[in-house]
Design an enzyme around this catalytic site. Structure first.
Site, PDB file in Angstrom:
ATOM      1  N   GLN A   1      48.648  39.962 -52.712  1.00  0.00           N
ATOM      2  CA  GLN A   1      49.186  39.675 -51.199  1.00  0.00           C
ATOM      3  C   GLN A   1      49.770  38.297 -51.443  1.00  0.00           C
ATOM      4  O   GLN A   1      50.411  37.749 -50.373  1.00  0.00           O
ATOM      5  CB  GLN A   1      48.030  39.627 -50.250  1.00  0.00           C
ATOM      6  CG  GLN A   1      47.691  41.131 -50.060  1.00  0.00           C
ATOM      7  CD  GLN A   1      48.160  42.108 -49.661  1.00  0.00           C
ATOM      8  OE1 GLN A   1      49.213  42.460 -50.260  1.00  0.00           O
ATOM      9  NE2 GLN A   1      47.669  42.563 -48.601  1.00  0.00           N
TER      10      GLN A   1
ATOM     11  N   ASP B   1      39.415  43.519 -60.751  1.00  0.00           N
ATOM     12  CA  ASP B   1      38.480  43.920 -59.948  1.00  0.00           C
ATOM     13  C   ASP B   1      36.954  43.706 -60.724  1.00  0.00           C
ATOM     14  O   ASP B   1      36.128  43.370 -60.150  1.00  0.00           O
ATOM     15  CB  ASP B   1      38.823  45.207 -59.023  1.00  0.00           C
ATOM     16  CG  ASP B   1      40.076  44.916 -58.330  1.00  0.00           C
ATOM     17  OD1 ASP B   1      40.360  44.031 -57.802  1.00  0.00           O
ATOM     18  OD2 ASP B   1      40.596  45.892 -58.094  1.00  0.00           O
TER      19      ASP B   1
HETATM   20  N1  LIG Z   1      44.354  43.164 -73.107  1.00  0.00           N
HETATM   21  C1  LIG Z   1      43.300  42.669 -72.716  1.00  0.00           C
HETATM   22  N2  LIG Z   1      42.267  42.554 -73.681  1.00  0.00           N
HETATM   23  C2  LIG Z   1      40.950  42.181 -73.397  1.00  0.00           C
HETATM   24  N3  LIG Z   1      40.605  41.959 -72.054  1.00  0.00           N
HETATM   25  C3  LIG Z   1      41.312  42.278 -71.133  1.00  0.00           C
HETATM   26  C4  LIG Z   1      42.963  42.556 -71.282  1.00  0.00           C
HETATM   27  N4  LIG Z   1      43.621  42.743 -70.024  1.00  0.00           N
HETATM   28  C5  LIG Z   1      42.508  42.520 -69.321  1.00  0.00           C
HETATM   29  N5  LIG Z   1      41.420  42.076 -69.664  1.00  0.00           N
HETATM   30  C6  LIG Z   1      40.313  41.628 -68.942  1.00  0.00           C
HETATM   31  O1  LIG Z   1      40.321  41.947 -67.613  1.00  0.00           O
HETATM   32  C7  LIG Z   1      40.215  40.646 -66.716  1.00  0.00           C
HETATM   33  C8  LIG Z   1      41.462  40.597 -65.719  1.00  0.00           C
HETATM   34  O2  LIG Z   1      42.865  40.652 -66.440  1.00  0.00           O
HETATM   35  P1  LIG Z   1      43.858  40.054 -65.989  1.00  0.00           P
HETATM   36  O3  LIG Z   1      43.838  38.684 -66.262  1.00  0.00           O
HETATM   37  O4  LIG Z   1      45.214  40.786 -66.485  1.00  0.00           O
HETATM   38  O5  LIG Z   1      43.910  40.339 -64.423  1.00  0.00           O
HETATM   39  P2  LIG Z   1      44.823  41.081 -63.240  1.00  0.00           P
HETATM   40  O6  LIG Z   1      46.164  40.576 -63.854  1.00  0.00           O
HETATM   41  O7  LIG Z   1      44.541  40.412 -61.717  1.00  0.00           O
HETATM   42  O8  LIG Z   1      44.336  42.518 -63.520  1.00  0.00           O
HETATM   43  P3  LIG Z   1      44.561  43.547 -62.409  1.00  0.00           P
HETATM   44  O9  LIG Z   1      45.793  44.384 -63.162  1.00  0.00           O
HETATM   45  O10 LIG Z   1      43.141  44.317 -62.616  1.00  0.00           O
HETATM   46  O11 LIG Z   1      44.926  43.020 -60.976  1.00  0.00           O
HETATM   47  C9  LIG Z   1      40.609  39.671 -68.016  1.00  0.00           C
HETATM   48  O12 LIG Z   1      39.871  38.166 -67.800  1.00  0.00           O
HETATM   49  C10 LIG Z   1      39.863  40.222 -69.327  1.00  0.00           C
HETATM   50  O13 LIG Z   1      38.589  40.155 -69.163  1.00  0.00           O
END
Ligand SMILES: Nc1ncnc2c1ncn2[C@@H]1O[C@H](COP(=O)(O)OP(=O)(O)OP(=O)(O)O)[C@@H](O)[C@H]1O
Ligand SMILES: [Mg+2]
Length: 324
Positions: A173, A257
């Site tokens: 958002q 999440d």
């Molecule tokens: N390629 C990866 N390898 C290992 N862990 C990952 C990976 N991608 C995501 N994660 C895990 O998921 C958590 C959240 O990922 P990210 O930082 O991409 O959040 P986001 O972009 O908000 O995700 P979402 O798509 O759920 O909104 C990371 O802190 C990690 O623990």
């Protein structure tokens, strides 16, 4: 004391078209489009950030109270959440609108045509938290997840007025919200969650630098996908936690999440910030290794084993003491 999770509740309907959309576009007829694609696959997933977070917390034994607005088509989804331990008694059922729905068709070269129907979610602003808290008791934490903007602002204000600690999780958002709304959602939060992109966007739109944000929230958690998680507080050294080594992401959606669910469960159990973040990281790994945002399970023994490999046996023992 319960954790109350407010936020979107939605389903995803994902179809695949074996051809290419562009082959059906007719030159000179772009003002007069009437296209239909014969798709060969339809997958439905339960989602919505509020429901995803509540699902993860329920797997960890927290019995979270989910608050959001859904439609008359919600019965199956409701049964699923209830079966996994989410308290859905305060989910509001709209009389007129369907549950929010994301419908997306992907073609053979990954072009996408998608629509999002917010439906019943657009009525979430009618929900008041006071009756929920009268039923379940004063909450430990109210999560303000991405949702209808009126609902996000209202829930935040109600938390401030009643003194409920809240977690600001504006997530996607932030893309359209203006600086005034974002400042209002974040100011005074007990927890702030962003990913790295969102943290930059939040600073840009609010005009606040990191120091100013840390003056306004108690703890700021920034996820950095495979680079792990950064946790900051005003008068303490930042904590960095790695992503679980050898995570094999199949679909990264839902990682954020799940991380929030693990982190909040760890904090609720009374674990240190570092340990709670490690738990978040471990739950997120389970979520990104499956397709769908509520398709992972947390099987106790394999989960603890992997946790110990990533973060050490002592850390795993602390988690084991609370894990169902
Ligand atoms: N390629 C990866 N390898 C290992 N862990 C990952 C990976 N991608 C995501 N994660 C895990 O998921 C958590 C959240 O990922 P990210 O930082 O991409 O959040 P986001 O972009 O908000 O995700 P979402 O798509 O759920 O909104 C990371 O802190 C990690 O623990
Ligand atoms: Mg996210």
């Amino acid at each position: 004391m319960p954790v109350v999770v407010t936020g979107s509740i939605a389903t995803d309907h994902l179809m695949t078209f074996p051809g290419r959309f562009t082959e059906q576009f007719v030159e000179g007829q772009m003002e007069n489009v009437s296209l239909s694609f014969l798709v060969d696959d339809l997958i439905q997933h339960r989602g919505g950030a509020g429901a995803n977070m509540a699902y993860g917390m329920a797997l960890l034994g927290l019995a979270p109270v989910l608050v959001g607005s859904v439609g008359n088509d919600f019965a199956d989804y409701d049964a699923w959440l209830t079966r996994h331990g989410v308290d859905t008694r305060d989910v509001r059922w709209s009389e007129l609108k369907h549950t929010a729905r994301f419908v997306c068709t992907t073609d053979a070269v990954n072009n996408q045509i998608a629509s999002f129907y917010s439906g019943a979610m657009s009525e979430a602003g009618q929900i008041e938290l006071a009756p929920v808290c009268d039923r379940v008791g004063a909450p430990d934490l109210v999560v303000i997840g991405p949702n209808d903007p009126t609902a996000m602002a209202r829930h935040t204000q109600e938390c401030r007025d009643r003194g409920y600690p809240f977690a600001a999780d504006p997530s996607q958002q932030l893309a359209w919200a203006d600086g005034d709304l974002i400042r209002d959602l974040v100011d005074g939060a007990d927890l702030l969650f962003t990913n790295e992109y969102e943290s930059a966007l939040l600073m840009q739109k609010t005009g606040w630098d990191a120091a100013e944000i840390l003056g306004r929230v108690s703890t700021w958690v920034t996820t950095r996908a495979a680079q792990g998680v950064l946790v900051r507080q005003r008068d303490a050294d930042p904590i960095e936690v790695i992503a679980v080594p050898e995570t094999k992401p199949v679909e990264p959606t839902g990682g954020g999440d799940a991380l929030r669910a693990g982190f909040i469960a760890g904090r609720t159990w009374g674990l240190s910030l570092e340990r709670a973040t490690q738990l978040g990281s471990a739950v997120a790994t389970e979520a990104v290794e499956v397709v769908g945002t509520q398709e992972y399970e947390l099987r106790r023994e394999p989960f603890l084993e992997r946790f110990a490999d990533a973060f050490g046996a002592d850390a795993a023992a602390e988690v084991a003491a609370h894990l169902p």
